[in-house]
Design a protein around this motif. Structure first.
Motif, PDB file in Angstrom:
ATOM      1  N   ILE A  18       1.136  -1.656  -0.369  1.00 22.67           N
ATOM      2  CA  ILE A  18       0.014  -0.136  -0.339  1.00 22.67           C
ATOM      3  C   ILE A  18       0.725   1.321  -0.356  1.00 22.67           C
ATOM      4  O   ILE A  18       1.555   1.376   0.935  1.00 22.67           O
ATOM      5  N   ASN A  19       0.699   2.458  -0.891  1.00 22.20           N
ATOM      6  CA  ASN A  19       1.524   3.542  -0.787  1.00 22.20           C
ATOM      7  C   ASN A  19       0.873   4.408  -0.113  1.00 22.20           C
ATOM      8  O   ASN A  19       0.068   5.593  -0.201  1.00 22.20           O
ATOM      9  N   THR A  20       1.750   4.271   1.405  1.00 19.14           N
ATOM     10  CA  THR A  20       0.788   5.135   2.388  1.00 19.14           C
ATOM     11  C   THR A  20       1.533   6.375   2.166  1.00 19.14           C
ATOM     12  O   THR A  20       1.529   7.429   2.911  1.00 19.14           O
ATOM     13  N   ASN A  21       3.261   6.146   1.114  1.00 11.58           N
ATOM     14  CA  ASN A  21       3.994   7.616   0.901  1.00 11.58           C
ATOM     15  C   ASN A  21       3.973   8.595   0.467  1.00 11.58           C
ATOM     16  O   ASN A  21       3.292   9.572   0.972  1.00 11.58           O
ATOM     17  N   ALA A  22       2.657   8.498  -0.574  1.00 12.01           N
ATOM     18  CA  ALA A  22       2.225   9.198  -1.173  1.00 12.01           C
ATOM     19  C   ALA A  22       0.955   9.850  -0.263  1.00 12.01           C
ATOM     20  O   ALA A  22       0.459  11.544  -0.234  1.00 12.01           O
ATOM     21  N   ASN A 130      20.550   9.874   5.543  1.00 12.79           N
ATOM     22  CA  ASN A 130      19.897   8.636   6.087  1.00 12.79           C
ATOM     23  C   ASN A 130      20.269   8.391   7.780  1.00 12.79           C
ATOM     24  O   ASN A 130      20.694   7.193   7.637  1.00 12.79           O
ATOM     25  N   PRO A 131      19.233   7.961   9.250  1.00  6.50           N
ATOM     26  CA  PRO A 131      20.355   8.185   9.959  1.00  6.50           C
ATOM     27  C   PRO A 131      19.021   6.070  10.126  1.00  6.50           C
ATOM     28  O   PRO A 131      19.421   6.263  10.685  1.00  6.50           O
ATOM     29  N   ASN A 132      18.386   6.277   9.332  1.00  5.61           N
ATOM     30  CA  ASN A 132      17.577   4.610   9.357  1.00  5.61           C
ATOM     31  C   ASN A 132      17.830   4.129   8.242  1.00  5.61           C
ATOM     32  O   ASN A 132      17.261   2.987   8.329  1.00  5.61           O
ATOM     33  N   GLY A 133      18.132   3.816   7.854  1.00  3.88           N
ATOM     34  CA  GLY A 133      18.886   3.231   6.173  1.00  3.88           C
ATOM     35  C   GLY A 133      20.016   3.505   5.652  1.00  3.88           C
ATOM     36  O   GLY A 133      21.064   4.573   6.435  1.00  3.88           O
ATOM     37  N   LEU A 149      14.741  13.025  -3.887  1.00  4.12           N
ATOM     38  CA  LEU A 149      14.953  12.156  -3.913  1.00  4.12           C
ATOM     39  C   LEU A 149      14.660  11.626  -2.597  1.00  4.12           C
ATOM     40  O   LEU A 149      15.731  11.508  -1.979  1.00  4.12           O
ATOM     41  N   LEU A 150      13.715  10.684  -2.353  1.00  5.16           N
ATOM     42  CA  LEU A 150      13.991  10.049  -0.911  1.00  5.16           C
ATOM     43  C   LEU A 150      13.757   8.520  -1.714  1.00  5.16           C
ATOM     44  O   LEU A 150      12.894   8.240  -2.246  1.00  5.16           O
ATOM     45  N   PRO A 151      14.344   7.599   0.335  1.00  9.01           N
ATOM     46  CA  PRO A 151      14.045   6.143  -0.109  1.00  9.01           C
ATOM     47  C   PRO A 151      12.771   5.970   0.104  1.00  9.01           C
ATOM     48  O   PRO A 151      11.978   6.093   0.853  1.00  9.01           O
ATOM     49  N   GLY A 152      12.212   4.859  -0.251  1.00  3.12           N
ATOM     50  CA  GLY A 152      11.401   4.008  -0.244  1.00  3.12           C
ATOM     51  C   GLY A 152      10.429   3.704   0.815  1.00  3.12           C
ATOM     52  O   GLY A 152       9.118   3.497   1.842  1.00  3.12           O
ATOM     53  N   PRO A 153      10.921   3.105   2.126  1.00  4.50           N
ATOM     54  CA  PRO A 153      10.544   2.284   3.833  1.00  4.50           C
ATOM     55  C   PRO A 153      10.333   3.458   4.369  1.00  4.50           C
ATOM     56  O   PRO A 153      10.960   4.386   4.144  1.00  4.50           O
ATOM     57  N   PRO A 154       9.322   3.581   4.293  1.00  2.17           N
ATOM     58  CA  PRO A 154       8.483   4.916   5.035  1.00  2.17           C
ATOM     59  C   PRO A 154       9.042   5.090   5.929  1.00  2.17           C
ATOM     60  O   PRO A 154       9.561   6.797   6.789  1.00  2.17           O
ATOM     61  N   GLU A 155       9.614   4.584   7.614  1.00  2.67           N
ATOM     62  CA  GLU A 155       9.929   4.980   8.412  1.00  2.67           C
ATOM     63  C   GLU A 155      10.979   5.719   7.994  1.00  2.67           C
ATOM     64  O   GLU A 155      11.607   6.511   8.483  1.00  2.67           O
ATOM     65  N   GLU A 156      12.359   5.709   6.928  1.00  7.87           N
ATOM     66  CA  GLU A 156      13.025   6.387   6.127  1.00  7.87           C
ATOM     67  C   GLU A 156      12.351   7.791   6.104  1.00  7.87           C
ATOM     68  O   GLU A 156      13.673   8.623   6.230  1.00  7.87           O
TER      69      GLU A 156
END
Length: 415
Positions: A18-22, A130-133, A149-156
């Motif tokens: 599910i695309n929660t990032n968008a 990126n402290p989480n990845g 440009l941002l990484p895909g993992p939501p927490e990152e």
């Protein structure tokens, strides 16, 4: 400033995630006064991604692109961005050291060679640690256009957005844009809009937007001004006007406060203890309550009574009531609330019983029929509700309505 959100990943196109990032980014952009006119999803394909970037660049000032920054061969976002901008990829020593430190924290002394790909960045890019990845965020500027440009993992993504991107975007804006959220329960979106239709039609600065949530309506007020004080002055005046229209249906004007948090706070202020008795929701109501830090100050125990026998044994619902009216009935919800309050020694009890489906419905008691009972200091009320959707949606609506009804009963008795 207007923006387009581009989500990169074949797994999104296939519906595997599910695309929660968008959703997060769209809401965040709105709070910054940035209009999002388009959202695009594209798979891990260089040609289609390049075509998407070119198209988006022709219609947006800001491109926010998520995903495709990892170490594998199908992670192509920054490579494609560099191609579109006509700049080479160069190794960033700072990022390379950050990657080494990241894997060191994980206890991995041997780092796979492909991870070093993440240290390559488009020449001239602003690198976001990126402290989480292991994949950094990147900001690319060309003339008056910005690509993030941002990484895909939501927490990152969320962490990078809040810590680095938001401060960057605020510096790029003329003046100050600030938002407030007013959260309303016990009234639907269409009715909420009717109450403020004149305010919406006359809006200039600040603006008002309504958002339907499960069992709630959120109203976002956004104002622009020369200073933060002036912007918040405009939003505060509108919040006051909304207070006149919605009254006690407003449970908070704080972005971070949820309905259950406001409900627990109300119980604490009144000095009330709480219990729950659940049938069709099977613990979901209790789950939302104990999500709130400090809920144990008011919530000692709850009951899940799915069967008729459990309702009789634990909540003292009479066999006659169950035989005559059934488990899904006004009378059963009423007795469940009374029994839960009595057996838990609580001031407030919320009871729910219903037909969540997909089976079990009849012409007299269809799927979506729910009864909610509320006990507050000896006063008892039960109501009949009808909710749409599948089993999960019906249960979520039930929990939201139960919290809303209990809150309303407490406020009514306090007036």
């Amino acid at each position: 400033m207007n923006a387009e959100i581009i989500s990169v990943g074949t797994e999104i196109l296939l519906g595997n995630i599910i695309n929660t990032n968008a959703a997060f980014l769209a809401e965040e952009c709105a709070s910054l006064g940035i209009s999002v006119f388009y959202q695009t999803t594209v798979g891990d394909n260089r040609e289609r991604l390049l075509e998407t970037m070119k198209l988006s660049a022709g219609r947006a000032d800001l491109l926010v692109i998520t995903g495709g920054l990892g170490p594998t061969q199908d992670d192509l976002t920054k490579e494609t961005a560099a191609e579109w901008l006509g700049v080479p990829l160069v190794e960033d020593p700072h990022t390379k050291e950050k990657i080494r430190q990241f894997f060191q924290r994980l206890g991995r002394s041997k780092i796979a060679e492909n991870n070093w790909k993440q240290a390559l960045v488009p020449e001239g890019a602003i690198v976001l640690d990126n402290p989480n990845g292991s994949a950094p965020g990147l900001i690319l500027e060309r003339d008056r256009q910005i690509m993030i440009l941002l990484p895909g993992p939501p927490e990152e993504l969320v962490s990078l957005w809040k810590s680095a991107v938001v401060p960057y975007l605020k510096k790029k804006q003329d003046g100050v844009i600030r938002s407030r959220i007013v959260k309303v329960c016990g009234i639907g979106e269409s009715d909420a809009e009717m109450l403020i239709r004149d305010l919406i039609s006359e809006q200039t600065n600040p603006t008002i937007a309504t958002y339907a949530k499960t069992g709630e309506v959120h109203l976002r007020i956004t104002a622009s001004a020369d200073t933060e004080k002036e912007a918040y002055g405009l939003t505060d005046k509108m919040v006051a006007k909304l207070g006149e229209r919605f009254g006690s249906n407003i449970y908070t004007s704080s972005k971070d406060v949820t309905l259950e948090m406001a409900f627990i706070d109300l119980l604490k202020k009144r000095g009330y203890s709480l219990t729950t008795a659940e049938s069709c929701t099977g613990g979901m109501l209790a789950g939302r309550i104990i999500n709130v830090p400090g809920a144990s100050d008011v919530y000692d125990r709850g009951f899940i009574t799915y069967s008729n026998k459990a309702k009789e044994d634990i909540l003292d619902v009479s066999a006659e009531t169950l035989a005559k009216y059934g488990a899904v009935s006004y009378e059963t919800a009423y007795e469940m609330a009374c029994g839960a309050a009595r057996n838990a020694g609580a001031d407030v009890a919320i009871a729910v019983t219903g037909v969540a489906g997909p089976g079990g419905g009849t012409a007299e008691k269809p799927v979506g029929l729910v009864y909610i009972g509320v006990f507050v200091s000896g006063h008892v009320k039960a109501v009949e509700c009808h909710f749409p959707g599948d089993r999960a949606k019906i249960r979520m609506y039930t929990v939201a309505r139960a919290l809303t009804l209990a809150r309303a009963e407490i406020l009514a008795l306090s007036d």
